[in-house]
Design a protein around this motif. Structure first.
Motif, PDB file in Angstrom:
ATOM      1  N   ALA A 105      23.611 -45.186 -34.332  1.00 45.69           N
ATOM      2  CA  ALA A 105      23.647 -43.751 -33.742  1.00 45.69           C
ATOM      3  C   ALA A 105      24.766 -43.142 -34.108  1.00 45.69           C
ATOM      4  CB  ALA A 105      23.089 -43.818 -32.125  1.00 45.69           C
ATOM      5  N   LEU A 106      25.905 -44.047 -33.791  1.00 50.66           N
ATOM      6  CA  LEU A 106      27.279 -43.361 -34.115  1.00 50.66           C
ATOM      7  C   LEU A 106      27.381 -42.841 -35.416  1.00 50.66           C
ATOM      8  CD1 LEU A 106      30.075 -42.312 -32.907  1.00 50.66           C
ATOM      9  CD2 LEU A 106      30.711 -44.860 -33.208  1.00 50.66           C
ATOM     10  N   ALA A 107      27.067 -44.052 -36.482  1.00 54.21           N
ATOM     11  CA  ALA A 107      27.084 -43.676 -37.969  1.00 54.21           C
ATOM     12  C   ALA A 107      26.215 -42.633 -38.199  1.00 54.21           C
ATOM     13  CB  ALA A 107      26.792 -45.005 -38.613  1.00 54.21           C
ATOM     14  N   GLY A 108      25.110 -42.475 -37.529  1.00 50.13           N
ATOM     15  CA  GLY A 108      24.158 -41.543 -37.949  1.00 50.13           C
ATOM     16  C   GLY A 108      24.626 -40.286 -37.553  1.00 50.13           C
ATOM     17  N   LEU A 109      25.247 -39.820 -36.356  1.00 49.71           N
ATOM     18  CA  LEU A 109      26.015 -38.694 -36.109  1.00 49.71           C
ATOM     19  C   LEU A 109      26.955 -38.190 -37.153  1.00 49.71           C
ATOM     20  CD1 LEU A 109      26.457 -39.153 -32.207  1.00 49.71           C
ATOM     21  CD2 LEU A 109      24.888 -37.501 -33.489  1.00 49.71           C
ATOM     22  N   VAL A 110      27.569 -39.206 -37.526  1.00 51.88           N
ATOM     23  CA  VAL A 110      28.726 -38.748 -38.632  1.00 51.88           C
ATOM     24  C   VAL A 110      28.082 -38.440 -39.967  1.00 51.88           C
ATOM     25  CG1 VAL A 110      30.812 -39.900 -40.228  1.00 51.88           C
ATOM     26  CG2 VAL A 110      30.462 -40.483 -37.827  1.00 51.88           C
ATOM     27  N   ILE A 111      26.835 -39.114 -40.409  1.00 53.11           N
ATOM     28  CA  ILE A 111      26.494 -38.935 -41.447  1.00 53.11           C
ATOM     29  C   ILE A 111      25.564 -37.641 -41.596  1.00 53.11           C
ATOM     30  CG2 ILE A 111      24.251 -39.621 -42.842  1.00 53.11           C
ATOM     31  CD1 ILE A 111      24.828 -42.308 -42.359  1.00 53.11           C
ATOM     32  N   VAL A 112      24.921 -37.170 -40.256  1.00 49.28           N
ATOM     33  CA  VAL A 112      24.271 -35.783 -40.104  1.00 49.28           C
ATOM     34  C   VAL A 112      25.425 -34.705 -40.104  1.00 49.28           C
ATOM     35  CG1 VAL A 112      23.073 -34.526 -38.641  1.00 49.28           C
ATOM     36  CG2 VAL A 112      22.355 -36.859 -39.321  1.00 49.28           C
ATOM     37  N   MET A 163      21.021 -23.860 -34.017  1.00 53.35           N
ATOM     38  CA  MET A 163      20.260 -25.004 -33.254  1.00 53.35           C
ATOM     39  C   MET A 163      19.603 -25.659 -33.915  1.00 53.35           C
ATOM     40  SD  MET A 163      20.505 -22.961 -30.472  1.00 53.35           S
ATOM     41  CE  MET A 163      22.375 -22.566 -31.139  1.00 53.35           C
ATOM     42  N   ASP A 164      19.015 -25.597 -35.037  1.00 55.13           N
ATOM     43  CA  ASP A 164      18.443 -26.764 -35.687  1.00 55.13           C
ATOM     44  C   ASP A 164      19.225 -28.256 -35.699  1.00 55.13           C
ATOM     45  OD1 ASP A 164      16.013 -25.592 -36.010  1.00 55.13           O
ATOM     46  OD2 ASP A 164      16.388 -24.968 -38.028  1.00 55.13           O
ATOM     47  N   GLU A 165      20.554 -27.854 -36.228  1.00 56.32           N
ATOM     48  CA  GLU A 165      21.533 -28.810 -36.559  1.00 56.32           C
ATOM     49  C   GLU A 165      22.069 -29.371 -35.121  1.00 56.32           C
ATOM     50  OE1 GLU A 165      21.224 -29.847 -39.308  1.00 56.32           O
ATOM     51  OE2 GLU A 165      20.330 -28.295 -39.989  1.00 56.32           O
ATOM     52  N   LEU A 166      22.075 -28.703 -34.386  1.00 57.98           N
ATOM     53  CA  LEU A 166      22.450 -29.132 -32.706  1.00 57.98           C
ATOM     54  C   LEU A 166      21.341 -29.972 -32.233  1.00 57.98           C
ATOM     55  CD1 LEU A 166      23.939 -26.179 -30.957  1.00 57.98           C
ATOM     56  CD2 LEU A 166      24.973 -28.110 -31.817  1.00 57.98           C
ATOM     57  N   LYS A 167      20.130 -29.801 -32.618  1.00 55.98           N
ATOM     58  CA  LYS A 167      18.782 -30.642 -32.203  1.00 55.98           C
ATOM     59  C   LYS A 167      18.809 -31.769 -32.978  1.00 55.98           C
ATOM     60  CE  LYS A 167      16.256 -26.465 -31.697  1.00 55.98           C
ATOM     61  NZ  LYS A 167      15.173 -25.644 -32.429  1.00 55.98           N
ATOM     62  N   ALA A 168      19.288 -31.734 -34.330  1.00 55.64           N
ATOM     63  CA  ALA A 168      19.502 -33.232 -35.113  1.00 55.64           C
ATOM     64  C   ALA A 168      20.312 -34.057 -34.171  1.00 55.64           C
ATOM     65  CB  ALA A 168      19.984 -32.934 -36.295  1.00 55.64           C
ATOM     66  N   PHE A 169      21.684 -33.551 -33.778  1.00 59.23           N
ATOM     67  CA  PHE A 169      22.708 -34.337 -33.074  1.00 59.23           C
ATOM     68  C   PHE A 169      21.960 -35.016 -31.926  1.00 59.23           C
ATOM     69  CE2 PHE A 169      26.000 -31.401 -35.034  1.00 59.23           C
ATOM     70  CZ  PHE A 169      26.055 -32.225 -36.208  1.00 59.23           C
ATOM     71  N   LEU A 170      21.335 -34.082 -30.913  1.00 59.13           N
ATOM     72  CA  LEU A 170      20.694 -34.732 -29.913  1.00 59.13           C
ATOM     73  C   LEU A 170      19.629 -35.778 -30.187  1.00 59.13           C
ATOM     74  CD1 LEU A 170      20.066 -31.275 -28.030  1.00 59.13           C
ATOM     75  CD2 LEU A 170      21.356 -33.094 -26.999  1.00 59.13           C
TER      76      LEU A 170
END
Length: 254
Positions: free
Chosen positions: A137-144, A108-115
């Motif tokens: 934001a797109l690059a951030g999603l890849v990084i996270v 749940m924590d990681e799904l929240k990070a994506f959101l």
């Protein structure tokens, strides 16, 4: 009522916790725990609810312009985090801690990070029409996503068997939540170093609930995006380097 809240907080607090949790999140969670402890609501149900509440806050953050809406969205996100403390404290109060609860909490924590990253990127793009925010934001999603994948790999028992590394579920509210405090407490006795200071700063930045209200108050959510992605990128690079050094060596000759 106050006495009941104080007693619940005392019984469910973690021996070692960050300052924000001790002073803000867990006392507020204890207020909710007083009525919850007599119900049939389970910690896992609370964990799942945190994602729903967070999604509401992220939607407001993305699509509701203006400083006031930003503050309300940050408040909803903080509420989600308080509930995220409730699940672990409820598990300890009812004796329902479990490994699967720890993994669900992590998920749940990681799904929240994506959101959150997607919501911040959308908000900044809608306000300025600058494509760079969508790119970041797109690059951030890849990084996270990379950081999460690396964390999951580092916690695999196969990795421990191959490298001799100590792995675990992490210092969450479930499972090894208390056990993970022991090395942290021992670490307090070590001398200060630039590396330890950098790690402490990194942990603070990735723990956005402890400061997102103040970023929103300053109306500089862009600073959060830059810092959060930079710290996750640094963590991913460090983890990948460690894996490469451990697993990329030639096996010893027989």
């Amino acid at each position: 009522m106050f006495g009941q809240v104080a007693e619940v907080y005392r019984r469910t607090r973690k021996p070692k916790d960050i300052l924000w949790n001790r002073l803000v999140a867990r006392p507020l969670a204890a207020v909710l725990l007083v009525p919850l402890r007599a119900t049939s609501i389970t910690p896992n149900q609370i964990t799942l609810l945190t994602l729903v509440v967070f999604a509401v806050g992220a939607t407001m953050l993305a699509f509701c312009p203006g400083w006031r809406a930003l503050m309300i969205a940050a408040g909803v996100i903080e509420l989600s985090y308080v509930l995220d403390c409730v699940d672990g404290q409820l598990a300890r109060l009812k004796g329902m801690s479990s490994p699967v609860g720890a993994h669900l909490d992590f998920l749940m924590d990681e799904l929240k990070a994506f959101l959150l990253i997607a919501a911040v990127g959308l908000r900044l793009w809608l306000a300025s029409s600058e494509v760079r925010w969508l790119v970041e934001a797109l690059a951030g999603l890849v990084i996270v996503a990379s950081a999460i994948s690396l964390t999951t790999f580092l916690r695999r028992p196969e990795y421990a068997a191959a490298t001799g590394a100590k792995v675990g579920m992490g210092a969450g509210d479930y499972g090894e939540g208390f056990a993970a405090d022991a090395p942290a407490a021992a670490a307090e006795g070590r001398a200060w170093s630039p590396l330890r200071a950098a790690e402490a700063l990194g942990k603070f930045i990735v723990h956005y609930p402890s400061y997102i209200l103040f970023v929103a108050l300053a109306n500089r959510i862009d600073l959060f995006l830059h810092a959060y992605l930079a710290m996750n990128a640094a963590y991913a690079a460090r983890s990948l380097l460690g894996i490469a050094l451990r697993l990329g060596r030639r096996p010893a000759a027989p």
